[in-house]
Design a protein around this motif. Structure first.
Motif, PDB file in Angstrom:
ATOM      1  N   TYR A 265     -39.921  -4.762  74.112  1.00 56.08           N
ATOM      2  CA  TYR A 265     -40.721  -5.795  73.448  1.00 56.08           C
ATOM      3  C   TYR A 265     -40.296  -7.219  74.271  1.00 56.08           C
ATOM      4  O   TYR A 265     -39.395  -7.601  74.502  1.00 56.08           O
ATOM      5  CB  TYR A 265     -40.288  -6.035  72.196  1.00 56.08           C
ATOM      6  CG  TYR A 265     -40.769  -4.526  71.407  1.00 56.08           C
ATOM      7  CD1 TYR A 265     -42.214  -4.256  70.783  1.00 56.08           C
ATOM      8  CD2 TYR A 265     -39.590  -3.689  71.179  1.00 56.08           C
ATOM      9  CE1 TYR A 265     -42.476  -3.083  70.530  1.00 56.08           C
ATOM     10  CE2 TYR A 265     -40.121  -2.338  70.503  1.00 56.08           C
ATOM     11  CZ  TYR A 265     -41.204  -2.148  70.244  1.00 56.08           C
ATOM     12  OH  TYR A 265     -41.897  -1.061  69.586  1.00 56.08           O
ATOM     13  N   HIS A 266     -41.444  -8.132  74.270  1.00 58.94           N
ATOM     14  CA  HIS A 266     -41.352  -9.558  74.793  1.00 58.94           C
ATOM     15  C   HIS A 266     -40.264 -10.500  73.964  1.00 58.94           C
ATOM     16  O   HIS A 266     -39.734 -11.033  74.608  1.00 58.94           O
ATOM     17  CB  HIS A 266     -42.954 -10.013  74.784  1.00 58.94           C
ATOM     18  CG  HIS A 266     -42.974 -11.519  75.407  1.00 58.94           C
ATOM     19  ND1 HIS A 266     -42.571 -11.695  76.878  1.00 58.94           N
ATOM     20  CD2 HIS A 266     -43.143 -12.530  75.013  1.00 58.94           C
ATOM     21  CE1 HIS A 266     -42.740 -12.888  76.693  1.00 58.94           C
ATOM     22  NE2 HIS A 266     -42.850 -13.444  75.739  1.00 58.94           N
ATOM     23  N   ASN A 267     -40.379 -10.440  72.762  1.00 63.10           N
ATOM     24  CA  ASN A 267     -39.729 -11.310  71.880  1.00 63.10           C
ATOM     25  C   ASN A 267     -38.411 -10.594  71.465  1.00 63.10           C
ATOM     26  O   ASN A 267     -38.438  -9.604  70.511  1.00 63.10           O
ATOM     27  CB  ASN A 267     -40.544 -11.966  70.878  1.00 63.10           C
ATOM     28  CG  ASN A 267     -41.276 -12.918  71.114  1.00 63.10           C
ATOM     29  OD1 ASN A 267     -41.209 -13.626  72.210  1.00 63.10           O
ATOM     30  ND2 ASN A 267     -42.396 -13.058  70.315  1.00 63.10           N
ATOM     31  N   VAL A 268     -37.391 -10.818  72.063  1.00 58.95           N
ATOM     32  CA  VAL A 268     -35.722 -10.305  71.412  1.00 58.95           C
ATOM     33  C   VAL A 268     -35.004 -11.381  71.216  1.00 58.95           C
ATOM     34  O   VAL A 268     -33.597 -11.041  71.037  1.00 58.95           O
ATOM     35  CB  VAL A 268     -35.518  -9.383  72.381  1.00 58.95           C
ATOM     36  CG1 VAL A 268     -36.389  -7.885  72.548  1.00 58.95           C
ATOM     37  CG2 VAL A 268     -35.163  -9.929  73.985  1.00 58.95           C
ATOM     38  N   LYS A 269     -35.437 -12.556  70.807  1.00 60.60           N
ATOM     39  CA  LYS A 269     -34.369 -13.880  70.489  1.00 60.60           C
ATOM     40  C   LYS A 269     -35.273 -14.791  69.830  1.00 60.60           C
ATOM     41  O   LYS A 269     -36.348 -14.995  69.632  1.00 60.60           O
ATOM     42  CB  LYS A 269     -34.212 -14.459  71.866  1.00 60.60           C
ATOM     43  CG  LYS A 269     -33.352 -15.627  71.788  1.00 60.60           C
ATOM     44  CD  LYS A 269     -33.261 -16.283  73.160  1.00 60.60           C
ATOM     45  CE  LYS A 269     -32.618 -17.790  73.288  1.00 60.60           C
ATOM     46  NZ  LYS A 269     -32.505 -18.546  74.163  1.00 60.60           N
ATOM     47  N   PHE A 270     -34.314 -15.262  68.871  1.00 62.25           N
ATOM     48  CA  PHE A 270     -34.864 -16.490  67.929  1.00 62.25           C
ATOM     49  C   PHE A 270     -33.630 -17.333  67.685  1.00 62.25           C
ATOM     50  O   PHE A 270     -32.700 -17.068  67.816  1.00 62.25           O
ATOM     51  CB  PHE A 270     -35.311 -15.855  66.715  1.00 62.25           C
ATOM     52  CG  PHE A 270     -34.558 -15.162  65.735  1.00 62.25           C
ATOM     53  CD1 PHE A 270     -33.886 -15.865  64.895  1.00 62.25           C
ATOM     54  CD2 PHE A 270     -34.248 -13.910  65.905  1.00 62.25           C
ATOM     55  CE1 PHE A 270     -32.880 -15.329  63.825  1.00 62.25           C
ATOM     56  CE2 PHE A 270     -33.403 -13.122  64.936  1.00 62.25           C
ATOM     57  CZ  PHE A 270     -32.802 -14.025  64.012  1.00 62.25           C
ATOM     58  N   ASP A 271     -34.014 -18.689  67.384  1.00 62.61           N
ATOM     59  CA  ASP A 271     -32.914 -19.540  66.989  1.00 62.61           C
ATOM     60  C   ASP A 271     -33.056 -20.143  65.577  1.00 62.61           C
ATOM     61  O   ASP A 271     -34.320 -20.010  64.864  1.00 62.61           O
ATOM     62  CB  ASP A 271     -33.345 -20.968  67.808  1.00 62.61           C
ATOM     63  CG  ASP A 271     -33.171 -20.817  69.440  1.00 62.61           C
ATOM     64  OD1 ASP A 271     -32.561 -19.779  69.856  1.00 62.61           O
ATOM     65  OD2 ASP A 271     -33.152 -21.718  70.252  1.00 62.61           O
ATOM     66  N   PHE A 272     -31.907 -20.250  64.958  1.00 59.42           N
ATOM     67  CA  PHE A 272     -32.107 -20.273  63.519  1.00 59.42           C
ATOM     68  C   PHE A 272     -30.639 -21.506  63.342  1.00 59.42           C
ATOM     69  O   PHE A 272     -29.516 -21.039  63.751  1.00 59.42           O
ATOM     70  CB  PHE A 272     -31.788 -19.199  62.972  1.00 59.42           C
ATOM     71  CG  PHE A 272     -31.828 -19.422  61.359  1.00 59.42           C
ATOM     72  CD1 PHE A 272     -32.583 -20.104  60.472  1.00 59.42           C
ATOM     73  CD2 PHE A 272     -30.528 -19.111  60.493  1.00 59.42           C
ATOM     74  CE1 PHE A 272     -32.721 -20.148  59.186  1.00 59.42           C
ATOM     75  CE2 PHE A 272     -30.579 -19.176  59.175  1.00 59.42           C
ATOM     76  CZ  PHE A 272     -31.594 -19.656  58.656  1.00 59.42           C
ATOM     77  N   LEU A 273     -30.875 -22.519  62.641  1.00 57.10           N
ATOM     78  CA  LEU A 273     -29.745 -23.425  62.522  1.00 57.10           C
ATOM     79  C   LEU A 273     -28.877 -23.981  63.721  1.00 57.10           C
ATOM     80  O   LEU A 273     -27.538 -23.832  63.422  1.00 57.10           O
ATOM     81  CB  LEU A 273     -28.913 -23.022  61.320  1.00 57.10           C
ATOM     82  CG  LEU A 273     -29.704 -22.714  59.862  1.00 57.10           C
ATOM     83  CD1 LEU A 273     -28.702 -22.242  58.870  1.00 57.10           C
ATOM     84  CD2 LEU A 273     -30.318 -24.080  59.669  1.00 57.10           C
ATOM     85  N   GLY A 274     -29.400 -23.950  64.875  1.00 56.55           N
ATOM     86  CA  GLY A 274     -28.539 -24.392  65.994  1.00 56.55           C
ATOM     87  C   GLY A 274     -27.936 -23.141  66.833  1.00 56.55           C
ATOM     88  O   GLY A 274     -27.151 -23.512  67.614  1.00 56.55           O
ATOM     89  N   TYR A 275     -28.196 -21.762  66.187  1.00 56.04           N
ATOM     90  CA  TYR A 275     -27.598 -20.938  66.938  1.00 56.04           C
ATOM     91  C   TYR A 275     -28.792 -19.991  67.553  1.00 56.04           C
ATOM     92  O   TYR A 275     -29.870 -19.950  66.732  1.00 56.04           O
ATOM     93  CB  TYR A 275     -26.905 -19.880  65.831  1.00 56.04           C
ATOM     94  CG  TYR A 275     -25.472 -20.299  65.683  1.00 56.04           C
ATOM     95  CD1 TYR A 275     -24.333 -19.631  66.180  1.00 56.04           C
ATOM     96  CD2 TYR A 275     -24.982 -21.503  64.910  1.00 56.04           C
ATOM     97  CE1 TYR A 275     -22.951 -19.969  65.849  1.00 56.04           C
ATOM     98  CE2 TYR A 275     -23.752 -22.068  64.582  1.00 56.04           C
ATOM     99  CZ  TYR A 275     -22.690 -21.247  65.191  1.00 56.04           C
ATOM    100  OH  TYR A 275     -21.407 -21.738  64.792  1.00 56.04           O
ATOM    101  N   SER A 276     -28.506 -19.092  68.280  1.00 51.04           N
ATOM    102  CA  SER A 276     -29.462 -18.234  69.068  1.00 51.04           C
ATOM    103  C   SER A 276     -29.154 -16.999  68.869  1.00 51.04           C
ATOM    104  O   SER A 276     -27.750 -16.241  68.779  1.00 51.04           O
ATOM    105  CB  SER A 276     -29.552 -18.413  70.725  1.00 51.04           C
ATOM    106  OG  SER A 276     -30.008 -19.329  71.086  1.00 51.04           O
ATOM    107  N   PHE A 277     -29.882 -15.989  68.249  1.00 48.63           N
ATOM    108  CA  PHE A 277     -29.846 -14.732  67.789  1.00 48.63           C
ATOM    109  C   PHE A 277     -30.528 -13.687  69.026  1.00 48.63           C
ATOM    110  O   PHE A 277     -31.649 -14.001  69.164  1.00 48.63           O
ATOM    111  CB  PHE A 277     -30.243 -14.207  66.420  1.00 48.63           C
ATOM    112  CG  PHE A 277     -29.526 -14.776  65.410  1.00 48.63           C
ATOM    113  CD1 PHE A 277     -28.842 -13.990  64.607  1.00 48.63           C
ATOM    114  CD2 PHE A 277     -29.570 -16.114  64.937  1.00 48.63           C
ATOM    115  CE1 PHE A 277     -28.100 -14.440  63.495  1.00 48.63           C
ATOM    116  CE2 PHE A 277     -28.940 -16.733  63.850  1.00 48.63           C
ATOM    117  CZ  PHE A 277     -28.041 -15.764  63.375  1.00 48.63           C
TER     118      PHE A 277
END
Length: 402
Positions: A265-277
């Motif tokens: 899938y295209h999106n496999v990353k997101f940012d939350f509160l200064g961290y990257s998942f």
């Protein structure tokens, strides 16, 4: 109540409002200033002055506008916050973490980690201009539900209607929506608004989702792609009904890819509160070897922000006579960065502190003549200082020495 609120405001520090009176200046005539505030609030004749607009840069290059109240007004807002908070805390969801006593960003991050291990899909929600678009009428309905005291209600209404003084000196009057970021009472009011606007609604609408909210930053975990798409449409409709809008570019659906979940899938990353998942190589506790997990660490934008701060400080040009003086200046910042960003995968900070160590060597080459022509001698000096004073810099103490 005024006295207790003053002590809290004093501990929080903060800058002056439109009257340019700092907390230190306020304290030069403390008794008279507090008496005046008490007298007006107790009689119902207190009207808050406009808030001062201050711009701070955002990570996307734009600016976030804060509204800074005067010291006296901050104390008045703190009175109401301290009066209401214990009552509203009993109502708020355990999935809400922002600006709440005994709740932290690290707790929110830990919950998101666990939710991502359990479910395959994430909706990364971004509410467009949240603080600027809180509907006053809807917020006051929520206040009415929990606050019978008339004095609290009319002071909240006055703070909501309080105009903003721009940098150019122009007064901006609110048109029935918005609460300034920077106000003492604003985080509590925004949590109450989203408690009914989002938390309670989602919990009652779909009990199969899990979510984590930190103020207006929200992560929703879903079991399938269809479930995520359906939930996102429902959230968009809900936001529209309460006068808010999701940011079309920043809101996205993400696949939590790891060694078990191998879909493309295209999106496999997101940012939350200064961290990257995102998918990351991890060590297995149960067996030897590595595996692909879905986990968090300091985001690229957060690392860039720290690097930009070090560049702004011009460490190599600091005029302190000794390395000890440099450490005194930098350690409070270094401690803050490590305490926040080293909570998960602290090894990801090595690059940032390698940059700082290099700047310290550069400082030595500018400060001491004998190192100007030899970078090799400068690094020998650096490693000798590290060996003799391993706790001099906080990042050395925590193992970021190379």
């Amino acid at each position: 109540m005024i006295w207790q609120a003053y002590k809290r405001v004093r501990a929080n520090k903060g800058s002056a409002g439109i009257d340019l009176v700092s907390i230190e200046q306020f304290e030069t005539n403390l008794s008279a200033n507090l008496y005046k505030l008490w007298n007006r609030m107790a009689s119902g004749s207190y009207f808050p002055p406009p808030v001062k607009e201050v711009e701070i840069p955002k990570k996307d290059g734009k600016v976030r506008k804060l509204g800074i109240p005067t010291v006296s007004d901050r104390i008045g807002q703190m009175v109401v916050k301290m009066f209401l908070e214990p009552r509203l805390e009993k109502e708020f969801s355990p999935n809400s973490f922002g600006y709440r006593p005994k709740k932290s960003a690290h707790q929110a991050l830990e919950q998101v980690r666990k939710n991502c291990w359990k479910t395959d899909w994430v909706i990364d929600l971004d509410i467009k201009g949240f603080f600027d678009n809180i509907n006053h009428d809807k917020l006051m309905l929520a206040i009415e539900r929990h606050v019978p005291e008339r004095w609290v209600k009319f002071y909240i209404a006055r703070w909501l209607a309080c105009p903003v003084m721009t940098k150019s000196g122009k007064l901006l009057v609110k048109q029935g929506k918005g609460t300034p970021q920077g106000g003492v009472i604003s985080p509590l009011l925004s949590n109450l608004f989203l408690h009914y606007g989002f938390d309670r609604w989602l919990e009652q609408t779909d009990r199969t989702v899990s979510y984590t909210r930190y103020a207006d930053d929200v992560i929703v975990n879903c079991k399938s792609q269809k479930h995520a798409e359906r939930t996102l449409k429902a959230i968009q409709n809900r936001m529209h009904r309460i006068g808010l809008e999701l940011h079309p570019e920043k809101t996205k659906i993400v696949y939590c890819k790891d060694y078990r979940r191998k879909g493309k899938y295209h999106n496999v990353k997101f940012d939350f509160l200064g961290y990257s998942f995102q998918p990351r190589t991890s060590k297995s506790k149960k067996r030897s070897g590595l595996f692909l997990g879905f986990d968090c660490s300091i985001s690229i934008s957060s690392r860039k922000r720290i690097a930009a701060k070090l560049a702004e400080l011009k460490v190599h040009r600091m005029t302190s006579n000794s390395i000890v003086g440099i450490a005194k200046i930098l350690n409070p910042m270094i401690r803050g960065w490590i305490n926040y960003y080293a909570k998960f995968r602290k090894s990801m900070l090595h690059g940032v502190f390698k940059l700082l160590n290099n700047r310290l060597v550069k400082w030595a080459r500018k400060r001491y003549k004998r190192y100007k022509t030899s970078i090799k001698l400068a690094y020998k000096w650096f490693f000798r200082i590290q060996e003799q004073f391993p706790n001099l810099f906080y990042h050395w103490k925590m193992g970021y020495t190379k």
